[in-house]
Write a protein that holds these residues in place. Structure first.
Motif, PDB file in Angstrom:
ATOM      1  N   VAL A   5     -45.838  52.066  22.024  1.00 56.16           N
ATOM      2  CA  VAL A   5     -45.473  53.440  21.677  1.00 56.16           C
ATOM      3  C   VAL A   5     -44.705  53.397  20.362  1.00 56.16           C
ATOM      4  CG1 VAL A   5     -44.286  55.534  22.444  1.00 56.16           C
ATOM      5  CG2 VAL A   5     -45.252  53.952  24.144  1.00 56.16           C
ATOM      6  N   ALA A   6     -45.094  54.245  19.418  1.00 53.85           N
ATOM      7  CA  ALA A   6     -44.431  54.285  18.114  1.00 53.85           C
ATOM      8  C   ALA A   6     -43.929  55.691  17.832  1.00 53.85           C
ATOM      9  CB  ALA A   6     -45.399  53.867  17.012  1.00 53.85           C
ATOM     10  N   MET A   7     -42.813  55.755  17.100  1.00 56.34           N
ATOM     11  CA  MET A   7     -42.367  57.051  16.597  1.00 56.34           C
ATOM     12  C   MET A   7     -43.263  57.430  15.428  1.00 56.34           C
ATOM     13  SD  MET A   7     -38.212  56.862  16.834  1.00 56.34           S
ATOM     14  CE  MET A   7     -38.039  58.330  15.856  1.00 56.34           C
ATOM     15  N   ASP A   8     -43.449  58.699  15.206  1.00 60.38           N
ATOM     16  CA  ASP A   8     -44.343  59.147  14.143  1.00 60.38           C
ATOM     17  C   ASP A   8     -43.870  58.732  12.754  1.00 60.38           C
ATOM     18  OD1 ASP A   8     -42.204  60.932  13.978  1.00 60.38           O
ATOM     19  OD2 ASP A   8     -43.420  62.716  14.378  1.00 60.38           O
ATOM     20  N   ALA A  26     -52.856  37.388  14.042  1.00 57.33           N
ATOM     21  CA  ALA A  26     -53.463  37.042  15.334  1.00 57.33           C
ATOM     22  C   ALA A  26     -53.239  38.166  16.336  1.00 57.33           C
ATOM     23  CB  ALA A  26     -52.909  35.724  15.861  1.00 57.33           C
ATOM     24  N   TYR A  27     -51.995  38.647  16.424  1.00 56.79           N
ATOM     25  CA  TYR A  27     -51.717  39.739  17.354  1.00 56.79           C
ATOM     26  C   TYR A  27     -52.401  41.022  16.905  1.00 56.79           C
ATOM     27  CZ  TYR A  27     -49.636  43.519  19.843  1.00 56.79           C
ATOM     28  OH  TYR A  27     -49.487  44.659  20.591  1.00 56.79           O
ATOM     29  N   VAL A  28     -52.228  41.391  15.651  1.00 52.81           N
ATOM     30  CA  VAL A  28     -52.839  42.628  15.155  1.00 52.81           C
ATOM     31  C   VAL A  28     -54.352  42.568  15.352  1.00 52.81           C
ATOM     32  CG1 VAL A  28     -53.243  44.062  13.107  1.00 52.81           C
ATOM     33  CG2 VAL A  28     -50.969  43.110  13.527  1.00 52.81           C
ATOM     34  N   GLY A  29     -54.943  41.407  15.064  1.00 49.56           N
ATOM     35  CA  GLY A  29     -56.387  41.242  15.214  1.00 49.56           C
ATOM     36  C   GLY A  29     -56.875  41.357  16.645  1.00 49.56           C
ATOM     37  N   SER A  30     -55.972  41.159  17.603  1.00 45.21           N
ATOM     38  CA  SER A  30     -56.371  41.320  19.008  1.00 45.21           C
ATOM     39  C   SER A  30     -56.433  42.785  19.415  1.00 45.21           C
ATOM     40  CB  SER A  30     -55.397  40.571  19.929  1.00 45.21           C
ATOM     41  OG  SER A  30     -54.146  41.242  20.005  1.00 45.21           O
ATOM     42  N   ARG A  31     -55.918  43.660  18.561  1.00 46.27           N
ATOM     43  CA  ARG A  31     -55.874  45.087  18.901  1.00 46.27           C
ATOM     44  C   ARG A  31     -56.758  45.966  18.016  1.00 46.27           C
ATOM     45  NH1 ARG A  31     -51.744  46.694  22.503  1.00 46.27           N
ATOM     46  NH2 ARG A  31     -52.027  48.801  21.705  1.00 46.27           N
ATOM     47  N   ALA A  50     -49.734  57.099  12.472  1.00 45.50           N
ATOM     48  CA  ALA A  50     -51.002  57.797  12.743  1.00 45.50           C
ATOM     49  C   ALA A  50     -52.197  56.898  12.434  1.00 45.50           C
ATOM     50  CB  ALA A  50     -51.079  59.092  11.931  1.00 45.50           C
ATOM     51  N   GLU A  51     -52.142  56.169  11.303  1.00 49.89           N
ATOM     52  CA  GLU A  51     -53.226  55.237  10.962  1.00 49.89           C
ATOM     53  C   GLU A  51     -53.295  54.098  11.980  1.00 49.89           C
ATOM     54  OE1 GLU A  51     -53.536  55.142   6.159  1.00 49.89           O
ATOM     55  OE2 GLU A  51     -51.563  54.625   7.004  1.00 49.89           O
ATOM     56  N   ALA A  52     -52.130  53.594  12.363  1.00 48.05           N
ATOM     57  CA  ALA A  52     -52.088  52.509  13.352  1.00 48.05           C
ATOM     58  C   ALA A  52     -52.671  52.978  14.683  1.00 48.05           C
ATOM     59  CB  ALA A  52     -50.656  52.016  13.530  1.00 48.05           C
ATOM     60  N   HIS A  53     -52.385  54.211  15.052  1.00 45.64           N
ATOM     61  CA  HIS A  53     -52.931  54.761  16.296  1.00 45.64           C
ATOM     62  C   HIS A  53     -54.450  54.911  16.202  1.00 45.64           C
ATOM     63  CE1 HIS A  53     -53.886  58.116  19.124  1.00 45.64           C
ATOM     64  NE2 HIS A  53     -53.198  57.320  19.922  1.00 45.64           N
ATOM     65  N   ALA A  54     -54.910  55.449  15.104  1.00 41.74           N
ATOM     66  CA  ALA A  54     -56.354  55.637  14.924  1.00 41.74           C
ATOM     67  C   ALA A  54     -57.097  54.296  14.958  1.00 41.74           C
ATOM     68  CB  ALA A  54     -56.634  56.358  13.602  1.00 41.74           C
ATOM     69  N   ALA A  55     -56.441  53.239  14.484  1.00 38.63           N
ATOM     70  CA  ALA A  55     -57.066  51.912  14.456  1.00 38.63           C
ATOM     71  C   ALA A  55     -56.926  51.173  15.779  1.00 38.63           C
ATOM     72  CB  ALA A  55     -56.441  51.081  13.337  1.00 38.63           C
ATOM     73  N   GLY A  56     -56.097  51.677  16.687  1.00 38.45           N
ATOM     74  CA  GLY A  56     -55.908  51.021  17.973  1.00 38.45           C
ATOM     75  C   GLY A  56     -54.728  50.060  18.026  1.00 38.45           C
ATOM     76  N   LEU A  57     -53.937  50.015  16.972  1.00 39.31           N
ATOM     77  CA  LEU A  57     -52.775  49.121  16.947  1.00 39.31           C
ATOM     78  C   LEU A  57     -51.670  49.626  17.871  1.00 39.31           C
ATOM     79  CD1 LEU A  57     -51.409  46.607  15.803  1.00 39.31           C
ATOM     80  CD2 LEU A  57     -50.706  47.967  13.827  1.00 39.31           C
ATOM     81  N   VAL A  58     -51.502  50.934  17.950  1.00 39.62           N
ATOM     82  CA  VAL A  58     -50.543  51.524  18.886  1.00 39.62           C
ATOM     83  C   VAL A  58     -51.277  52.470  19.816  1.00 39.62           C
ATOM     84  CG1 VAL A  58     -48.589  51.297  17.306  1.00 39.62           C
ATOM     85  CG2 VAL A  58     -49.859  53.418  17.359  1.00 39.62           C
ATOM     86  N   ASP A  59     -50.722  52.632  21.017  1.00 40.97           N
ATOM     87  CA  ASP A  59     -51.382  53.451  22.038  1.00 40.97           C
ATOM     88  C   ASP A  59     -50.947  54.914  22.008  1.00 40.97           C
ATOM     89  OD1 ASP A  59     -52.767  51.180  23.226  1.00 40.97           O
ATOM     90  OD2 ASP A  59     -50.761  50.537  23.839  1.00 40.97           O
ATOM     91  N   PHE A  60     -49.687  55.150  21.670  1.00 42.71           N
ATOM     92  CA  PHE A  60     -49.149  56.508  21.641  1.00 42.71           C
ATOM     93  C   PHE A  60     -48.252  56.666  20.431  1.00 42.71           C
ATOM     94  CE2 PHE A  60     -49.803  55.386  26.081  1.00 42.71           C
ATOM     95  CZ  PHE A  60     -50.528  56.465  26.561  1.00 42.71           C
TER      96      PHE A  60
END
Length: 124
Positions: A5-8, A26-31, A50-60
């Motif tokens: 979960v990330a703050m906006d 390695a971690y980022v590439g797993s997501r 928002a970009e991280a969420h769209a890419a799947g790096l963060v869930d919320f």
């Protein structure tokens, strides 16, 4: 992370390339996709929540005012569950990540039987 979960207002980056180092990918590439992790690792650029969420790096992604109520509610919901069932669920999820559906179903059923029997360890 099980649930990210990330703050906006959060930003994410892999700045190692700017310091003559390699790491974090390695971690980022797993997501995220191969292209997105390469974008981050090759450029060192920051990406917004928002970009991280769209890419799947963060869930919320939550606003600052909604962040703590959301994560506290999430923690309360998870803490209310039986610890041994959560352990079995996490082990099953970790094991089935790259399995075909039928094999994953079998792993889930094994952990489900163990959890319902009150057994606290089905192995990894």
């Amino acid at each position: 992370c099980d649930i990210c979960v990330a703050m906006d207002s959060a930003v994410f980056s892999l700045p190692e390339v700017d310091f003559g180092r390699v790491g974090g990918s390695a971690y980022v590439g797993s997501r995220v996709t191969k292209g997105f992790v390469r974008y981050m690792a090759f450029t060192g650029r920051k990406v917004s929540a928002a970009e991280a969420h769209a890419a799947g790096l963060v869930d919320f992604v939550m606003s600052g005012e909604d962040f703590l109520p959301f994560v506290n509610g999430l923690a309360i919901d998870i803490a209310a569950k039986a610890a041994h069932v959560l352990r079995h669920t996490k082990r099953a999820l970790n094991r089935i990540e790259n399995l075909p559906i039928d094999e994953g179903y079998e792993v889930e059923q094994t952990h489900s039987i163990m959890a319902r029997a009150g057994l606290h360890d089905a192995g990894s």
